[in-house]
Design a protein around this motif. Structure first.
Motif, PDB file in Angstrom:
ATOM      1  N   GLN A 100      -3.606   6.331  -2.668  1.00  0.00           N
ATOM      2  CA  GLN A 100      -2.675   5.236  -3.005  1.00  0.00           C
ATOM      3  C   GLN A 100      -2.333   4.901  -4.408  1.00  0.00           C
ATOM      4  OE1 GLN A 100      -4.194   1.632  -0.653  1.00  0.00           O
ATOM      5  NE2 GLN A 100      -3.373   0.276  -1.908  1.00  0.00           N
ATOM      6  N   LYS A 101      -3.261   5.483  -5.327  1.00  0.00           N
ATOM      7  CA  LYS A 101      -2.973   5.149  -6.701  1.00  0.00           C
ATOM      8  C   LYS A 101      -1.833   6.132  -7.294  1.00  0.00           C
ATOM      9  CE  LYS A 101      -6.782   6.322  -9.117  1.00  0.00           C
ATOM     10  NZ  LYS A 101      -7.820   6.720 -10.016  1.00  0.00           N
ATOM     11  N   TYR A 102      -1.586   7.427  -6.438  1.00  0.00           N
ATOM     12  CA  TYR A 102      -0.512   8.156  -7.010  1.00  0.00           C
ATOM     13  C   TYR A 102       0.871   8.064  -6.004  1.00  0.00           C
ATOM     14  CZ  TYR A 102      -4.451  10.024  -9.621  1.00  0.00           C
ATOM     15  OH  TYR A 102      -5.547  10.148 -10.448  1.00  0.00           O
ATOM     16  N   LYS A 138       0.860  -1.146   0.072  1.00  0.00           N
ATOM     17  CA  LYS A 138       0.040   0.127   0.016  1.00  0.00           C
ATOM     18  C   LYS A 138       0.929   1.405  -0.101  1.00  0.00           C
ATOM     19  CE  LYS A 138      -3.935  -1.803   2.466  1.00  0.00           C
ATOM     20  NZ  LYS A 138      -4.577  -1.845   3.748  1.00  0.00           N
TER      21      LYS A 138
END
Lengths: 101, 101, 249, 508
Positions: free
Chosen positions: C209-211, C63
């Motif tokens: 979390q995506k970036y 994560k």
């Protein structure tokens, strides 16, 4: 003490404490400012050794948190050393012609 | 008693000796060299303990940069001392035998 | 203990001067030896109650946005420590910035074409300095996957900077705005990104979390620039090499 | 409540951001303006936190940085006591920022002062709010290096040597603390204070860690035999810097000593250790006061008085004997100490500012040559008098209430011998304060007959000092409020019908 108890972890931890002790001794008994700065660095390295060695256990990967703490500590130590050396330089620049305190 | 045990003993012994010399040898230049050597021993120990990040940082910052700072600071102090001394000689104010305080 | 500090460079060659009496020194030595023995004894005798945080870190690693656990701890899990540490570097940088406000030049770097650095120095400059900078960039990039990161990269680039600016050909103007901006950009970007992601996620420094990996690389790049500049400034200030340019002007 | 918790990082990030602005701008007027505005914002923020804590049921707020809660991440923790310390910090910073904007207005030191000042404030807030032992180490380094740098901006050889010595002491103290952190992490595998407190035992390693923490932090707090660096450092810095060093920086490390002995590592603490700390405190009171009496410079006198006042703080420990197994970080003695910290912080910063004004006016601070000074700076001398009254413990001041609480605690716990120390410390304080005031009010003598050596200063400077001194009086009249906030229960433990209400009545 049994020799079988002498795991690398204990050996490296003990050497870290020994480095701390050597540094402390130097800090107290050697009067020259350069040695005091070196002594503080040696003490720091001793503590880092203790942290790194306690991060390593048999059979599992090393614990990254002490490693991160040591990285932070190394940078802080170099900042303190540089500040001390800079103050020494300025004190010497301002010194009357006797060059010593 | 395996090879790695003797390697550990060698690294610990080397780093402790270097720490001692760095604080208690008489020559300051030698002391700084010993400090850098201690940093290299410690780097190897940390590689033994699987702490690669810390080892790289210690080699670059702890031993390398701190050593460079100490060396250049020592050179700077010598230069100021020499400058002051020559200035005193020129102006004829140097009083012999009382600058040691 | 700190009452008698000796500053004189060659005083060290006369061991009897300013040093504590041998009896006291031996007493100190014995006391410290005893304390260290007790400490080692305490270490050996103490049961360790916990496995440390290795398990927790590795379970959360996917994560964090990076694969190197140390980088994850430094720039995600405990990024607040790193932020304060960059502030510590800024303190030392502020102390060492030259005080004189005479220089009106705004350019960051001044090149003296006439100066001849010499054969060894110029070949060092031509080959070693770019290599160090490239290695620094590689360290920064690879820190996400394998050992390396902002501090190691910063130290390498500072090494290249020291090579470049300790000779007479290139000089850095420490009073220019650009230099101060380089010193503080790490802290500045760190705080601003922390605040910006907080608008998205609600917690200061909590990356979406995506970036996460992109933000970490962005912050690390800014931090590397500041760390490299600060370490370069530390060296130049302690060595006093560039004083002619920065003080007299 | 969540809204307030979400604002906690601002208490640390705002000072850091201001510091970056001040580095970039490099114009002392603009920096001063930004600083005063931010200090006001910070004051409002911390006051809001304090009020929220005061009305909050659970009494403790936590905030997890980056969304990672302990043990993985770093958390901030605010209790009544730490909220009070943060509010005190922000209040003093507000007044001192106004003072500094005038003090440094005509000096190129301002360019360095402002960024370092804000980094120091960020470090102090980070220290008080942190709930992570390694984060506390980083905060200590931030405070230590910023304090050294602030002393070094004075740029005289004496100040630089004092700064260097302070740097060595501060680094040594931090290293002792860091070694303790390494031992604790090795044993318990966590860095969070609350988690640690629930796990600690009296193992050899924990006891060693407690010893190291005590030695390291006593060096930073300047407890009696380890105070050797303080007079030169606090006496040699510029007035606002001395004020913040004496009022807040030494308190930060004291707070952690108390926290570790009474709360986090309480199982490893022993009664003998508590009493020894108290004995050193008593020695500090007597030695520091005596040195202050014989000091020849005004600022050195005030600095030695800090050594003595730190001694009072350490009387907390023997008063806690037998009380350590319960939640001892609250209770009667802690209430007294909270009060003493606040009282000393306001009085001592007022005193340092007054001394700074006197130094500006007279051009020096040699006590013997300050005869008849009162004609030239009546307000500063008046401020010095009020602050001095608080340090002595005279009635309408916060210092009186603090000492009264301390005395009643000593008697209630049957340790009457501390009463002698407290009272003789007060007498010695009276001696050095009145020695100076007497000199300042002495008439004639031609030291100041001609105006040529007397400089004018802006009226804002004495007014700032006066505001802080008056604060000690205001706090003296509002004792109950302060004790409620710090979460301390005074009347239950005394049990003899002695309450703070009628104590405040005495004060009025």
């Amino acid at each position: 003490m049994m020799l079988s108890q002498l795991t690398p972890e204990i050996m490296y931890s003990a050497s870290g404490i020994a480095l701390f002790g050597i540094g402390l001794l130097g800090l107290i008994i050697v009067p020259h400012i350069f040695r005091k700065i070196l002594a503080i660095n040696v003490m720091g390295v001793g503590i880092f050794m203790l942290l790194v060695s306690s991060a390593k256990r048999a059979n599992i990967d090393a614990d990254p948190v002490p490693h991160a703490m040591v990285l932070t500590g190394i940078v802080v130590a170099v900042a303190g050393t540089a500040l001390a050396l800079f103050l020494v330089k300025k004190i010497n620049d301002l010194a009357p012609s006797e060059k010593s305190q | 008693m395996s090879f790695s045990f003797f390697l550990d003993i060698f690294l610990i012994g080397g780093s402790l000796t270097m720490a001692w010399l760095c604080l208690f040898s008489h020559d300051l230049l030698k002391a700084i060299t010993c400090f850098v050597c201690m940093g290299l021993f410690v780097t190897l120990m940390w590689i033994r303990l699987d702490a690669w990040d810390v080892a790289i940082a210690e080699a670059a910052i702890g031993a390398g940069l701190t050593g460079a700072l100490l060396l250049s600071s020592r050179r700077g102090l010598k230069k100021t001392a020499a400058k002051k001394e020559s200035g005193e000689k020129r102006s004829g104010e140097k009083k012999s035998g009382e600058q040691d305080v | 203990m700190f009452k008698e500090i000796i500053f004189k460079e060659d005083a060290i060659n006369k061991p009897e001067k300013g040093r504590l009496p041998t009896s006291i020194a031996v007493l100190c030595g014995v006391t410290i030896l005893a304390l260290c023995t007790l400490l080692v004894g305490a270490l050996i005798s103490t049961q360790r109650h916990s496995e440390g945080l290795q398990q927790v870190v590795s379970s959360m690693l996917n994560k964090s946005g990076v694969e190197n656990p140390v980088t994850a701890v430094l720039l995600n899990f405990r990024s607040y420590d790193t932020l304060l540490e960059i502030a510590v570097l800024l303190i030392v940088a502020i102390v060492m910035l030259p005080q004189a406000t005479v220089s009106k030049s705004l350019s960051l770097i001044r090149v003296q074409q006439s100066a001849d650095p010499g054969l060894i120095m110029s070949s060092l400059l031509r080959f070693l300095a770019p290599t160090l900078i490239i290695m620094g960039g590689y360290m920064l990039w690879t820190g996400a996957y394998s050992p390396g990161g902002a501090f190691q990269a910063g130290a390498l680039i500072a090494g290249a900077g020291i090579l470049i600016f300790t000779n007479v050909q290139y000089q850095v103007n420490m009073q220019s705005f650009a230099f101060r901006a380089l010193l503080s950009i790490g802290l500045c970007i760190f705080i601003l990104s922390g605040f910006a992601v907080a608008l998205q996620t609600g917690q200061f420094l909590e990356y979406p979390q995506k970036y996460a990996s992109a933000i970490i690389l962005f912050i690390e790049t800014a931090a590397t620039v500041s760390i490299a500049t600060t370490l370069l400034l530390l060296y130049l200030a302690v060595a006093g090499t560039q004083e002619e340019f920065n003080h007299d002007a | 409540m969540d809204n307030i918790a979400a604002l906690l990082p601002a208490l640390i990030m705002l000072p850091l951001a201001v510091s970056v602005c001040c580095v970039l701008i490099k114009n002392s007027r603009v920096c001063a303006a930004i600083s005063i505005i931010s200090a006001a914002a910070l004051l409002i923020l911390s006051a809001g936190t304090l009020l929220a804590i005061n009305t909050y049921e659970a009494g403790v707020l936590r905030y997890a940085f980056a969304g990672w809660s302990q043990p993985l991440g770093i958390e901030l923790q605010v209790s009544g006591f730490t909220a009070l310390m943060t509010a005190l910090t922000c209040l003093l910073v507000f007044v001192l920022s106004i003072y500094s904007s005038v003090y440094f207005s005509s000096s190129d030191k301002a360019i360095r002062f402002w960024p370092l000042w804000w980094l120091l404030i960020a470090g102090l807030n980070a220290l008080f709010l942190s709930s992570d032992i390694f984060n506390i180490y980083v905060a200590f380094e931030l405070i230590g290096l910023a304090a050294v740098a602030l002393i070094a901006i004075e740029n005289s050889r004496a100040a630089l040597i004092a700064a260097l010595r302070y740097l060595l002491v501060s680094l040594l103290g931090s290293l002792c603390y860091l070694l303790a952190v390494a031992l604790l992490y090795r044993e318990y595998g966590t860095l969070d204070l609350v988690q640690l407190a629930s796990m600690t035992s009296d193992s050899a390693s924990s006891t060693a860690a407690l010893m190291l923490i005590t030695i390291g932090l006593c060096l930073k707090t300047a407890l009696f035999p380890l105070h050797f660096w303080l007079p030169a450092a606090h006496g040699g810095a510029s007035a606002p810097v001395s004020a913040v060093l004496s009022a807040l920086v030494v308190k930060g490390s004291f707070y952690l000593i108390a926290r570790f002995w009474l709360d986090i590592l309480a199982p490893a603490a022993s009664d003998a250790g508590l009493i020894i700390l108290g004995v050193f405190g008593a020695a500090a009171i007597l030695w520091g006061s005596a040195q202050a009496l014989f000091a020849s410079r005004l600022k050195v006198m005030v600095a030695y008085s800090t050594v003595a006042q730190i001694g009072y703080l350490f009387l907390l420990f023997p008063l806690m004997v037998g009380n350590t197994q319960t939640n001892a970080f609250e209770g009667a003695a802690m209430g007294a100490i909270t009060y003493l910290i606040v009282a000393h912080a306001t009085a001592k910063s007022a005193m340092f500012l007054a001394a700074g004004n006197i130094m500006r006016i007279a051009g020096h601070d040699n006590i013997k040559q300050l005869k008849g000074l009162v004609r030239h700076c009546p307000l500063s001398i008046f401020t010095f008098g009020i602050a001095g009254a608080s340090l002595i413990g005279l009635p309408p001041s916060a210092g009186f209430i603090a000492k009264w609480l301390l005395l009643s605690n000593s008697i209630n716990t049957g340790q009457w011998w501390w009463v002698i120390v407290i009272l003789s410390g007060g007498l010695l304080a009276a001696a050095y304060v009145f020695k100076f005031l007497n000199l300042a009010f002495t008439k004639d003598d031609d030291t100041f007959t001609k105006a040529d050596i007397v400089r004018k200063i802006s009226p804002i400077m004495p007014l700032c000092a006066l505001a802080l001194a008056l604060l000690t009086v205001v706090l003296g009249f509002n004792a109950q409020w302060l004790l409620d906030i710090s979460g301390t229960l005074v009347y239950e433990t005394t049990g003899q019908g002695f309450t703070v209400q009628n104590l405040a009545g005495v004060a009025q």
